[in-house]
Write an enzyme that holds these catalytic residues in place. Structure first.
Site, PDB file in Angstrom:
ATOM      1  N   LYS A 178      -1.341  -9.595  -3.021  1.00 27.58           N
ATOM      2  CA  LYS A 178      -0.834  -8.875  -4.201  1.00 27.58           C
ATOM      3  C   LYS A 178      -1.930  -8.898  -5.257  1.00 27.58           C
ATOM      4  O   LYS A 178      -1.941  -9.741  -6.155  1.00 27.58           O
ATOM      5  CB  LYS A 178       0.443  -9.572  -4.684  1.00 27.58           C
ATOM      6  CG  LYS A 178       1.466  -8.625  -5.263  1.00 27.58           C
ATOM      7  CD  LYS A 178       2.807  -9.330  -5.382  1.00 27.58           C
ATOM      8  CE  LYS A 178       3.686  -8.710  -6.435  1.00 27.58           C
ATOM      9  NZ  LYS A 178       4.025  -7.316  -6.253  1.00 27.58           N
TER      10      LYS A 178
HETATM   11  N1  PY5 Z   1       5.899  -3.612  -2.158  1.00 33.65           N
HETATM   12  C1  PY5 Z   1       5.145  -3.546  -3.267  1.00 33.65           C
HETATM   13  C2  PY5 Z   1       3.999  -2.611  -3.300  1.00 33.65           C
HETATM   14  C3  PY5 Z   1       5.459  -4.343  -4.369  1.00 33.65           C
HETATM   15  O1  PY5 Z   1       4.712  -4.282  -5.467  1.00 33.65           O
HETATM   16  C4  PY5 Z   1       6.574  -5.202  -4.316  1.00 33.65           C
HETATM   17  C5  PY5 Z   1       6.937  -6.047  -5.504  1.00 33.65           C
HETATM   18  C6  PY5 Z   1       7.332  -5.232  -3.136  1.00 33.65           C
HETATM   19  C7  PY5 Z   1       6.953  -4.422  -2.070  1.00 33.65           C
HETATM   20  C8  PY5 Z   1       8.509  -6.144  -2.973  1.00 33.65           C
HETATM   21  O2  PY5 Z   1       8.101  -7.463  -2.935  1.00 33.65           O
HETATM   22  P1  PY5 Z   1       9.046  -8.650  -3.392  1.00 33.65           P
HETATM   23  O3  PY5 Z   1      10.347  -8.426  -2.735  1.00 33.65           O
HETATM   24  O4  PY5 Z   1       8.374  -9.871  -2.871  1.00 33.65           O
HETATM   25  O5  PY5 Z   1       9.140  -8.619  -4.855  1.00 33.65           O
HETATM   26  N2  PY5 Z   1       6.635  -5.499  -6.742  1.00 33.65           N
HETATM   27  C9  PY5 Z   1       6.612  -6.246  -7.955  1.00 33.65           C
HETATM   28  C10 PY5 Z   1       7.978  -6.829  -8.297  1.00 33.65           C
HETATM   29  O6  PY5 Z   1       8.026  -7.790  -9.044  1.00 33.65           O
HETATM   30  C11 PY5 Z   1       6.102  -5.404  -9.089  1.00 33.65           C
HETATM   31  C12 PY5 Z   1       6.849  -4.164  -9.365  1.00 33.65           C
HETATM   32  C13 PY5 Z   1       6.302  -3.356 -10.472  1.00 33.65           C
HETATM   33  O7  PY5 Z   1       9.001  -6.342  -7.818  1.00 33.65           O
END
Ligand code: PY5
Length: 326
Positions: A178
């Site tokens: 990330k």
């Molecule tokens: N895919 C991407 C590109 C992401 O940025 C995120 C999370 C996910 C999948 C889902 O991952 P998780 O379930 O571990 O959160 N995005 C961040 C979030 O906090 C940033 C969003 C703006 O949800």
């Protein structure tokens, strides 16, 4: 003289009060072991990460449970494990272990006295002031910021567009990490969708299969079975995705990780997005095709309700995922 004294006392009280009010509204952030006021947490203009995106970050949520008068951090250890892995992949050294970071997060939330849902943003970034690309040995600063946070996407459902920007392929970028810089891919995808009047973007991968949303993983429902793209299809291995895969069993649902085509999206019974920020968000329209009957589907809602109970500490079986703050 009495009047003079009273005047002085009044002015003193006003000043004291102002200071008191400032303290109340001041938010602390955690930086390299210290809690400091947010407005003092600034970076110099030549900071490496600002120019080259050399940061790794996480998004974690903490949920306020009014009945327990408790704030629960959801899957903090899993997020910090991914945080460490992101840094390792990038060759950046974070000087804090998972336990240190969890402790720091609890300390930060307590210092801010949050009694509401919050979003926690840990970030480790190359903080050296240099234009040199060789980051080996350069200083890395670790910070944790927490802000009150409600919904990220519309819970009644979003309209999504399959955008022309592809998800960066695994062979071009370690997208399991990330990393700040990779989010320009998501930013371009999202503004493409928004400019076309949609709420969210869905990106395909280089091979033309469904990858993920701009900041969410994606699931489709077909004949009571959940399908989601496999980790090798250029997706971030989301913690919410892993949570859904695990809890779906309790609801008697089968989950299959398999490649998903664009037309499978259009003809799915239900589609939903998962992410820390997005939680479980129904997708009710894709490229102008109505998904199901255009309303959040029953399985999506069932999963969302269960997820919300779990994150609020209402399901004993999954309390090990929660860290109480108070
Ligand atoms: N895919 C991407 C590109 C992401 O940025 C995120 C999370 C996910 C999948 C889902 O991952 P998780 O379930 O571990 O959160 N995005 C961040 C979030 O906090 C940033 C969003 C703006 O949800």
């Amino acid at each position: 003289m009495g009047r003079n004294l009273y005047l002085k006392w009044s002015i003193y009280m006003i000043m004291l009060n102002k200071e008191f009010i400032d303290t109340l509204s001041m938010r602390y952030v955690w930086i390299d072991g210290e809690l400091i006021p947010e407005e003092k947490a600034v970076v110099p203009i030549l900071t490496h990460a600002l120019h080259y995106g050399t940061s790794v970050f996480e998004g974690i949520r903490a949920y306020w449970n009014a009945d327990d008068a408790e704030l629960y951090i959801f899957r903090a250890r899993d997020h910090y494990a991914r945080f460490q892995n992101s840094a390792k992949i990038m060759g950046m050294r974070i000087n804090y272990g998972i336990d240190d970071l969890v402790r720091a997060t609890v300390e930060l939330l307590r210092a801010n006295g949050f009694r509401e849902d919050v979003y926690i943003r840990p970030i480790a970034f190359v903080s050296a002031n240099t234009i040199n690309l060789d980051i080996r040995g350069l200083r890395v600063t670790t910070a944790i910021i927490a802000i009150p946070f409600g919904r990220y996407l519309e819970p009644k459902g979003v309209r999504a567009k399959v955008v022309s920007w592809l998800r960066i392929h695994n062979s071009m970028f370690p997208i399991q990490a990330k990393v700040g810089g990779i989010y320009v891919n998501s930013v371009l995808a999202l503004i493409d969708a928004k400019n076309s009047g949609f709420d969210e973007a869905i990106m395909l991968n280089r091979d033309g299969y469904v990858a993920e949303g701009s900041g969410e993983n994606i699931f489709i429902v077909k004949n009571n079975t959940l399908y989601t793209p496999p980790t090798y299809d250029s997706i971030l291995e989301g913690i919410t995705r892993a949570t859904v895969i695990e809890i779906a069993k309790d609801l008697g649902l089968n989950v299959i990780e398999k490649r998903i085509t664009r037309e499978e999206l259009y003809t799915a019974d239900e589609v939903f997005l998962t992410g820390t920020a997005a939680e479980i968000t129904p997708v009710v329209d894709i490229d102008g095709r109505v998904i199901g009957d255009g309303k959040p589907g029953p399985i999506t809602l069932k999963i969302r309700n269960y997820y919300m109970d779990i994150v609020h500490g209402k399901v004993d079986k999954y309390r090990h995922w929660l860290i109480p703050v108070y």
